[in-house]
Write a protein that holds these residues in place. Structure first.
Motif: not given
Length: 233
Positions: A27-33, A77-84, A91-103
């Motif tokens: 099911a992927g590797v859902p870390n906080e990338y 791409e590094a995130v994709r490799r690490a999370g697959t 898979a990845a985990k995202i905290m709401w407080s990290h979304t402004p920088d992600l967007w």
């Protein structure tokens, strides 16, 4: 199987969910990338959780901010490799407080543009005071998982817990609004922790492995939550 994005707020039970998903191996590797901030290159620092709080009794318990080094690039791409996982599921985990920088990193792209078809999972916790108590304890001790060695003895603070209760509730509302129309699976911590099996089977398509984590809350957490409720009343 679509990729998984676990949408959460801190201390909502998302770590238990993600560790169980990782343990399935399919099911992927859902870390906080995406937890490192663009302006510092550093993950959440204690004072960032309490931004806006001016109470010296709270701030005196927290180390000063480290300015760090601003981010100059981000490697999706590094995130994709690490999370697959080997079966090709990301898979990845995202905290709401990290979304402004992600967007900002995504620019005009969507998460689907970068990672392909995605299934969203929102983790919520009914008891926001217990969640805030857990977060306030972890902020001070820096013991985020069972087995971590605390760096300090935590101190109760009504002001800090009140702020974090509101901050966590705002983060959950943020995810709920963002996920509107995306048909997320909603995982309620209090139910999931009692019996994670059905959720893991739905999300991963396999039986849930034994939990790799021990419960951290104890008598102090209960006492602080009761004290907060009494003082708030």
């Amino acid at each position: 199987m679509s990729g998984l994005i676990v949408c959460a707020t801190q201390r909502s039970g998302s770590t238990l969910l993600c560790e169980l998903l990782k343990a399935t191996g399919v099911a992927g590797v859902p870390n906080e990338y995406f937890q490192h901030f663009k302006d510092s290159g550093i993950a959440d620092q204690p004072r960032q959780y309490l931004a806006g709080v001016s109470d010296p009794s709270v701030l005196g318990l927290l180390p000063p901010l480290d300015p760090g080094v601003p981010e100059t690039s981000f490697d999706f791409e590094a995130v994709r490799r690490a999370g697959t996982t080997p079966n090709g599921v990301f898979a990845a985990k995202i905290m709401w407080s990290h979304t402004p920088d992600l967007w900002v990193r995504l620019g005009e792209r969507s998460l689907e543009d970068v990672f392909g078809p995605l299934r969203y999972v929102q983790v919520v916790r009914r008891d926001k005071v217990a969640q805030a108590v857990s977060l306030w304890t972890a902020i001070q001790t820096q013991a985020w998982r069972s087995g971590d060695s605390p760096v300090a003895e935590p101190v109760y603070s009504f002001a800090a817990i009140k702020h974090l209760t509101e901050w966590l509730a705002a983060g959950e509302r943020g995810w709920t609004e963002w996920l509107r129309g995306r048909s997320p699976d909603v995982v309620v911590y209090e139910d999931f922790a009692r019996d994670p099996g059905p959720t893991i089977e739905i999300l991963a398509g396999v039986k849930a492995p034994p939990s790799p984590l021990l419960r951290q809350s104890g008598s102090r957490s209960s006492a602080w939550a009761a004290r907060f409720a009494s003082e708030a009343a």
